[in-house]
Design an enzyme around this catalytic site. Structure first.
Site, PDB file in Angstrom:
ATOM      1  CG  ASN A 155      10.253  60.781   1.960  1.00  0.00           C
ATOM      2  OD1 ASN A 155       9.503  60.242   2.778  1.00  0.00           O
ATOM      3  ND2 ASN A 155      11.475  60.324   1.689  1.00  0.00           N
TER       4      ASN A 155
ATOM      5  CE  LYS B  33      13.724  62.075   4.065  1.00  0.00           C
ATOM      6  NZ  LYS B  33      15.155  62.312   4.024  1.00  0.00           N
TER       7      LYS B  33
ATOM      8  CG  HIS C 211      14.722  57.546   0.557  1.00  0.00           C
ATOM      9  ND1 HIS C 211      15.753  57.759   1.451  1.00  0.00           N
ATOM     10  CD2 HIS C 211      14.263  58.769   0.207  1.00  0.00           C
ATOM     11  CE1 HIS C 211      15.891  59.061   1.643  1.00  0.00           C
ATOM     12  NE2 HIS C 211      15.002  59.698   0.895  1.00  0.00           N
TER      13      HIS C 211
ATOM     14  CD  GLU D 256      16.424  59.054   4.776  1.00  0.00           C
ATOM     15  OE1 GLU D 256      15.194  58.878   4.902  1.00  0.00           O
ATOM     16  OE2 GLU D 256      16.929  60.190   4.633  1.00  0.00           O
TER      17      GLU D 256
ATOM     18  CD  GLU E 197      15.775  61.749  -2.418  1.00  0.00           C
ATOM     19  OE1 GLU E 197      15.032  62.705  -2.171  1.00  0.00           O
ATOM     20  OE2 GLU E 197      15.878  60.760  -1.679  1.00  0.00           O
TER      21      GLU E 197
ATOM     22  N   GLY F  11      19.244  66.236   3.931  1.00  0.00           N
ATOM     23  CA  GLY F  11      19.187  66.746   5.306  1.00  0.00           C
ATOM     24  C   GLY F  11      20.424  67.505   5.754  1.00  0.00           C
TER      25      GLY F  11
ATOM     26  CB  SER G 217      19.483  70.294   1.003  1.00  0.00           C
ATOM     27  OG  SER G 217      20.011  69.508   2.054  1.00  0.00           O
TER      28      SER G 217
HETATM   29  P1  13P Z   1      15.721  66.656   2.660  1.00  0.00           P
HETATM   30  O1  13P Z   1      14.851  67.487   1.787  1.00  0.00           O
HETATM   31  O2  13P Z   1      15.363  66.739   4.122  1.00  0.00           O
HETATM   32  O3  13P Z   1      17.175  66.886   2.393  1.00  0.00           O
HETATM   33  O4  13P Z   1      15.423  65.115   2.285  1.00  0.00           O
HETATM   34  C1  13P Z   1      15.434  64.744   0.954  1.00  0.00           C
HETATM   35  C2  13P Z   1      14.912  63.374   0.852  1.00  0.00           C
HETATM   36  O5  13P Z   1      15.537  62.424   1.290  1.00  0.00           O
HETATM   37  C3  13P Z   1      13.591  63.197   0.226  1.00  0.00           C
HETATM   38  O6  13P Z   1      13.333  61.873  -0.051  1.00  0.00           O
END
Ligand code: 13P
Length: 244
Positions: free
Chosen positions: A9, A11, A96, A98, A166, A172, A206
């Site tokens: 992803n 983003k 997601h 976010e 997640e 992150g 992560s």
């Molecule tokens: P990270 O791997 O940067 O922690 O992000 C995970 C994520 O949100 C994937 O959709």
């Protein structure tokens, strides 16, 4: 036997030249088809068409990071599931954390989007996960089960739906739940989804080359949804090749 899925992803990252180089780099490594998993990359909308071109002829699939619940109409700035299919996408990430946070997306909206994805022949990757305070107050299983119940599409099957767990606090941050905690949530998701042994449940938050092997070895972890580490070809490939 479930084939694992390693999904990147990206983003809101990547300009044209970098994005194409990253996609082409992954496609090149995937060419010999010696890897044991399915590979997916989900770039921002602006890079979708060039990413599809860059991976053509390889086994790498491309997906969107969101879609609208409607097929078309007066929805400025939005993109429909059908538009993603039309470009050559096969998957779409939905719900997601976010998007739940930045755009106030509810379980009901995510469910409607997942229905539209299925109707457009896209596999929705429905995301669920608790916040840190929810985990600290012992509510993880209850919260995740509730999100699952509210956001899974009607008529979904294990072949046509993917779920991603997640934990919000692991995204992150470099922190992850313990292996036992991950397995506990994944086993619950499989049970509560009612979709059975064929369902693929990805872990995200992560995941990186140094922890991928142990996470991917858990019985109910069927792949990863990778953010930061999917932006470097070597790291993403190291995770893909950590699949047992
Ligand atoms: P990270 O791997 O940067 O922690 O992000 C995970 C994520 O949100 C994937 O959709």
């Amino acid at each position: 036997m479930r084939r694992k899925l390693i999904a990147g992803n990206w983003k809101m990252n990547g300009l044209l030249a970098d994005g194409v180089a990253l996609a082409a780099g992954v496609a090149e490594l995937a060419k010999p088809r010696s890897h044991k998993c399915d590979i997916l990359i989900c770039p921002p909308y602006t890079l979708l068409i060039e990413t599809v071109r860059a991976v053509t002829g390889s086994s790498v699939a491309v997906g969107g990071q969101d879609c609208h619940a409607k097929v078309s109409g007066a929805h400025t700035g939005d993109v429909s599931a059908q538009m993603l299919t039309d470009l050559g996408c096969r998957y779409v990430i939905l719900g997601h954390s976010e998007r739940r946070a930045d755009h106030g997306e509810s379980d009901a909206l995510i469910k409607a989007k997942a229905q539209s994805a299925l109707a457009a022949n896209l596999t929705p990757i429905v995301c669920v996960g608790e916040t840190e305070s929810q985990r600290d107050s012992g509510k993880t299983l209850e919260i995740v089960a509730g999100q699952l119940k509210g956001s899974l599409p009607d008529g979904g099957t294990a072949e046509k739906v993917v779920i991603a767990y997640e934990p919000v606090w692991a995204i992150g941050t470099g922190r992850t739940p313990t292996l036992d905690e991950v397995q506990e949530v994944h086993a619950m998701i499989r049970r509560e989804s009612g979709l059975g042994q064929g369902l693929r449940i990805l872990y995200g938050g992560s995941m990186k080359p140094s922890n991928a092997k142990e996470l991917l070895a858990l019985p109910d972890v069927d792949g990863g949804l990778i953010g930061g580490a999917s932006l470097k070809v070597e790291d993403f490939w190291a995770i893909a090749t950590a699949c047992p």
